[in-house]
Design a protein around this motif. Structure first.
Motif, PDB file in Angstrom:
ATOM      1  N   GLU A   1      -3.472   0.810-145.114  1.00  0.00           N
ATOM      2  CA  GLU A   1      -2.998   2.110-146.432  1.00  0.00           C
ATOM      3  C   GLU A   1      -3.718   1.501-147.484  1.00  0.00           C
ATOM      4  OE1 GLU A   1       0.301  -1.028-147.017  1.00  0.00           O
ATOM      5  OE2 GLU A   1      -0.796   0.114-145.582  1.00  0.00           O
ATOM      6  N   TYR A   2      -4.373  -0.137-146.662  1.00  0.00           N
ATOM      7  CA  TYR A   2      -5.550  -0.411-148.785  1.00  0.00           C
ATOM      8  C   TYR A   2      -6.649   1.007-148.390  1.00  0.00           C
ATOM      9  CZ  TYR A   2      -2.281  -4.262-149.992  1.00  0.00           C
ATOM     10  OH  TYR A   2      -0.908  -5.116-149.923  1.00  0.00           O
TER      11      TYR A   2
ATOM     12  N   LEU B   1      -9.642  -6.279-150.487  1.00  0.00           N
ATOM     13  CA  LEU B   1      -8.671  -5.451-149.388  1.00  0.00           C
ATOM     14  C   LEU B   1      -7.595  -6.913-148.795  1.00  0.00           C
ATOM     15  CD1 LEU B   1     -10.699  -3.532-146.984  1.00  0.00           C
ATOM     16  CD2 LEU B   1      -9.507  -2.159-148.903  1.00  0.00           C
ATOM     17  N   GLU B   2      -7.417  -7.740-149.424  1.00  0.00           N
ATOM     18  CA  GLU B   2      -6.723  -9.371-148.712  1.00  0.00           C
ATOM     19  C   GLU B   2      -7.369  -9.423-147.431  1.00  0.00           C
ATOM     20  OE1 GLU B   2      -3.290  -8.213-149.768  1.00  0.00           O
ATOM     21  OE2 GLU B   2      -3.272  -7.710-151.764  1.00  0.00           O
TER      22      GLU B   2
ATOM     23  N   ASN C   1      -7.567  -4.015-143.377  1.00  0.00           N
ATOM     24  CA  ASN C   1      -6.311  -4.794-143.376  1.00  0.00           C
ATOM     25  C   ASN C   1      -5.614  -4.611-142.112  1.00  0.00           C
ATOM     26  OD1 ASN C   1      -4.860  -6.132-143.526  1.00  0.00           O
ATOM     27  ND2 ASN C   1      -4.352  -6.764-145.447  1.00  0.00           N
TER      28      ASN C   1
ATOM     29  N   ASN D   1      -2.603  -5.427-141.280  1.00  0.00           N
ATOM     30  CA  ASN D   1      -1.563  -5.405-141.595  1.00  0.00           C
ATOM     31  C   ASN D   1      -1.026  -4.116-142.732  1.00  0.00           C
ATOM     32  OD1 ASN D   1      -0.611  -7.950-139.667  1.00  0.00           O
ATOM     33  ND2 ASN D   1      -1.478  -8.811-141.799  1.00  0.00           N
ATOM     34  N   HIS D   2      -2.131  -3.770-143.580  1.00  0.00           N
ATOM     35  CA  HIS D   2      -1.857  -2.270-145.181  1.00  0.00           C
ATOM     36  C   HIS D   2      -3.008  -2.344-144.132  1.00  0.00           C
ATOM     37  CE1 HIS D   2       0.773  -4.802-146.556  1.00  0.00           C
ATOM     38  NE2 HIS D   2       0.064  -6.282-146.638  1.00  0.00           N
TER      39      HIS D   2
END
Length: 249
Positions: free
Chosen positions: A14-15, A39-40, A9, A11-12
């Motif tokens: 850390e996922y 993980l969106e 991801n 934007n994230h």
């Protein structure tokens, strides 16, 4: 498996990441979608997957690393590349390098026209080079009589001496005037038979004319998740507003 991609991801970070094989095997499709959804990422339409790493025989695809891509486009590209022979693989990689392509839309479109280019990886057999070049200029086919009458060595020398070649890591490539046509528009994948299938259905919206090029292709049988995502790419959300056409069985 043509490609193994490590996706995250953007934007994230850390996922974490998910490692997905492409083309995605049909019996693993739902599972792979679940991994990405955790993980969106993995939207059917949006480019929301950051390519952390990509491993493939097609080393030219390394240029997509750190880019954000659409998972369905990557899956379609992998299916196209999986059908290529050694010569087509060299044509694809050499032209992708020459044209400095890295967007998946452009790479998909390249799979439909790279066969027009001539790539020389071995200069020891001029006759073979000449025959291959002649075939590339004539849609990939020629009669036995044509090839027997061809001065292969002379054709090869003329090509080499033209000075129009570009040196790439995949051989010396001659584009032969190839144009990158927009066969794929960025939303609707062209019909492509990757695997044997029982029924092919063309799905269009009733709001579109009957001869529309905005076609969603279903190659049945397919898992439900794949059907749903294909229709979503086509902007089809209301079953009462679709038109079905049996194209092949």
């Amino acid at each position: 498996m043509m490609i193994r991609a490590v996706l995250g991801n953007p934007n994230h970070p850390e996922y974490g990441v998910a490692t997905i094989p492409f083309p995605i095997p049909r019996d693993q499709y739902a599972h792979c979608v679940e991994l990405l959804e955790a993980l969106e990422i993995g939207d059917a339409v949006k480019a929301d997957c950051k390519v952390e790493r990509i491993d493939s025989f097609y080393t030219v695809l390394k240029r997509t690393e750190m880019l954000t891509v659409n998972v369905e486009e990557l899956n379609y590209l992998a299916k196209r590349l999986d059908s290529f022979d050694t010569g087509e693989a060299a044509q694809f990689q050499a032209m992708a390098h020459k044209l400095e392509l890295f967007e998946l839309k452009d790479l998909i479109n390249l799979t439909f026209c790279c066969q027009q280019a001539t790539v020389i990886t071995d200069f020891s057999d001029l006759a073979a080079i000449g025959r291959n070049h002649y075939m590339n200029l004539h849609g990939g086919s020629a009669s036995v009589d044509e090839l027997n009458a061809l001065d292969g060595k002379g054709t090869a020398r003329q090509l080499i001496e033209s000075g129009s070649g570009t040196i790439t890591p995949y051989g010396v490539v001659y584009d032969n005037g190839m144009k990158l046509e927009q066969v794929y528009d960025g939303r609707f994948f062209p019909c492509y038979y990757y695997e044997p299938n029982a029924i092919t259905v063309a799905v269009t919206a009733k709001s579109e004319p009957e001869d529309t090029e905005h076609i969603t292709w279903l190659f049945l049988p397919m898992v439900q998740e794949e059907i749903d995502r294909a229709l979503l790419r086509g902007g089809i959300t209301d079953p009462s507003e679709i038109r079905l056409s049996l194209e092949d069985s």
